[in-house]
Design an enzyme around this catalytic site. Structure first.
Site, mmCIF file in Angstrom:
data_model
loop_
_atom_site.group_PDB
_atom_site.id
_atom_site.type_symbol
_atom_site.label_atom_id
_atom_site.label_comp_id
_atom_site.label_asym_id
_atom_site.label_seq_id
_atom_site.Cartn_x
_atom_site.Cartn_y
_atom_site.Cartn_z
ATOM 1 N N CYS A 160 0.285 9.561 6.653
ATOM 2 C CA CYS A 160 1.664 9.094 6.858
ATOM 3 C C CYS A 160 2.060 9.191 8.334
ATOM 4 O O CYS A 160 2.779 8.345 8.857
ATOM 5 C CB CYS A 160 2.652 9.931 6.054
ATOM 6 S SG CYS A 160 2.450 9.793 4.280
ATOM 7 N N CYS A 181 0.825 -1.212 0.000
ATOM 8 C CA CYS A 181 0.000 0.000 0.000
ATOM 9 C C CYS A 181 0.856 1.258 0.000
ATOM 10 O O CYS A 181 0.339 2.369 0.122
ATOM 11 C CB CYS A 181 -0.931 0.014 1.207
ATOM 12 S SG CYS A 181 -2.083 -1.357 1.206
#
Lengths: 385, 156
Positions: free
Chosen positions: B133, B64
């Protein structure tokens, strides 16, 4: 940042060439007339438009009546798919295209599928090439259109447009090819002869953004998608962008003059780039390397690193390239092209596209190889893989 | 067609037949990584591995797009050493780096309270499409501390 820019992203867009710029200037200044107007400014614009059409037709070795100017490649692709689908909806509703098309074809085909058309997306092999026999196999009595690009924008892999065109012709099916990435990069006379509809874009060949064309072979069934005035043989309404079209025609003439020499020069630079990369950086693979490719495109998987990180390091050093994955645009899905070739999602995450062009020199190639070696080493030291 | 007054929002039912378009705020500046993020990306802190670490975590999924490994060394409840390795985009590398910088020297009880917002704030902001993130750094930290606590409870 005062570093000189090194531009290795010519498949995205190209700088305007002086020939195109000069051809455009009068229409940005005094010759601003609407080609549909009665008066002398209108007539002047109309004459210039027709002369650009003749110039492009001469380059394509077709009749000026077969050139339909558009705003660019995306519009031409929309026009081809939607136009044939609408014109032939009573004859059949089956459309064949490939899994690696540009989104302007893929999304349009998906939209048509939502409107009751039956769309077959044919796969590609590990080199990213469509098998013409696959296409022949899925052809049916109600197939109305086959649309396969001439070369892929991400990998540069050439598609068997000739065979597909011949196959379509045998079955009486219209054949469209998106030639945005081949036109001006390789001679494409034979492809042009075998296609009923060909998409071209100006800004990929050092012309301005905002112009493109759909070559529509005489007799090809095509309904008008953008309705309004009688512009462009009644196929594309809207006041013509004369400046951009003039620039496009000039860029096209320039692109085909000396094409063989320039294609060989760029192919040699691309080969130098790839050979040096392979010799310098371990664990990389070049996508579609065994396929025929347009000479300027190099798509490379760097294992263990993520492409946007490479891209940003390059950019900080003034080097423009492009990621094979789309994470740069916030999309988590990596390249549909590389996935269709059987690359894992992880492999595709590390793919970058370098596309060379007229300004590319051997010194630039060597510099980018050296810079890349440092970047990949650094990122691999940080990498958890 | 306008029904109801501008103040009366309830009168304006969304029309399901109108497709929703992707909207972009015309006033929003184009957001790229700021200088702090780029600095942490180009010179990430605390990169590496720790032999005989007291806690370890592996989070994310490279398929991913990102993955992080985190090692911590703990002494008297304090994080005395921390090292990471990350595969991912610049946002992932910069937030990994900042997460380790914030946690270094902290008591584990305090480090457990660190949030993704803390990391984003310390970096002076991060593009909205990269905010996820920073979750990786926080997740790795919590998991490494959990790993440390489990190991110490087995020992004691």
């Amino acid at each position: 940042m005062n570093r000189p820019t090194i531009y290795f992203d010519h498949n995205a867009t190209t700088p305007l060439c002086p020939e195109a710029r000069n051809a455009m200037l009068p229409f940005l200044e005094t010759a601003f007339g609407n080609p549909s107007s009665y008066h002398h400014l209108g007539r002047q614009a109309r004459a210039s438009l027709q002369s650009a059409r003749r110039e492009l037709a001469a380059v394509l070795k077709c009749s000026p009546a077969e050139v339909v100017f558009t705003s660019g490649g995306t519009e031409a692709n929309n026009m081809a798919l939607r136009g044939v689908a609408a014109a032939l909806k009573d004859r059949g509703r089956h459309i064949i295209t490939s899994a690696i098309e540009h989104h302007s074809v893929l999304k349009t085909a998906e939209a048509l599928a939502g409107d009751g058309y039956d769309v077959t997306f044919i796969p590609v092999d590990a080199q990213g090439v469509v098998d013409p026999e696959c296409v022949a196999e899925v052809t049916r009595a109600d197939t109305i259109l086959i649309s396969v690009m001439s070369a892929n924008n991400e990998t540069g892999a050439l598609q068997p447009a000739l065979e597909l065109g011949a196959c379509a012709r045998r079955h009486g099916i219209a054949f469209h090819t998106d030639a945005v990435q081949t036109f001006g990069k390789i001679p494409m006379g034979a492809v042009l002869e075998h296609a009923d509809l060909v998409t071209l874009a100006s800004h990929k060949i050092y012309g301005p953004v905002g112009a493109g064309a759909l070559l529509v072979r005489r007799g090809t069934p095509l309904a008008s998608v953008i309705t309004g005035g009688h512009h462009e043989h009644g196929l594309r309404a809207g006041t013509e962008n004369v400046a951009a079209i003039a620039g496009f025609a000039a860029a096209a003439q320039q692109a085909v003059s000396g094409l063989d020499t320039e294609a060989a020069r760029i192919a040699a630079l691309r080969d130098r780039f790839e050979e040096r990369l392979l010799a310098t950086i371990p664990n990389i693979s070049i996508n579609s390397r065994a396929a025929g490719r347009v000479p300027n495109t190099s798509n490379i998987c760097f294992s263990g690193v993520e492409s946007e990180s490479v891209l940003l390091h390059l950019d900080l050093l003034g080097i423009c390239a492009s990621a094979g994955s789309a994470c740069t645009t916030g999309e988590p899905e990596p390249s549909h092209v590389l996935r269709a070739m059987g690359l894992s999602s992880m492999q595709a995450q590390g793919a970058l596209r370098f596309s060379l062009g007229r300004s590319t020199t051997a010194e630039q190639v060597d510099m980018v190889v050296g810079v890349l070696a440092g970047i990949i080493k650094k990122l691999r030291e940080v990498s958890s893989l | 067609m306008q029904t109801g007054t501008p103040e009366d929002d309830s009168a304006q039912e969304p029309d399901a037949s109108v497709p929703e378009h992707e909207e972009e705020n015309p006033d929003a500046p184009y957001i790229f990584y700021n200088d702090i993020v780029i600095e942490h990306f180009t010179n990430p802190r605390n990169v590496g591995e720790i032999d005989n670490a007291d806690g370890f975590a592996l989070v994310g999924d490279p398929a991913c797009g990102d993955q992080m490994k985190l090692w911590i060394k703990v002494d008297a409840g304090y994080i005395v050493d921390i090292k990471f390795k990350s595969f991912g985009c610049p946002g992932a590398i910069a937030t990994s780096s900042m997460a380790t910088q914030l946690a270094m020297g902290m008591h584990i009880d305090d480090a457990k309270l660190l949030t993704d917002d803390d990391i984003v704030r310390a970096l002076g902001g991060i593009p909205s499409n990269k905010e996820h993130c920073s979750l990786m750094g926080v997740g790795a930290q919590k998991a490494a501390i959990r790993d440390y606590e489990q190991r110490s409870s087995i020992k004691s």
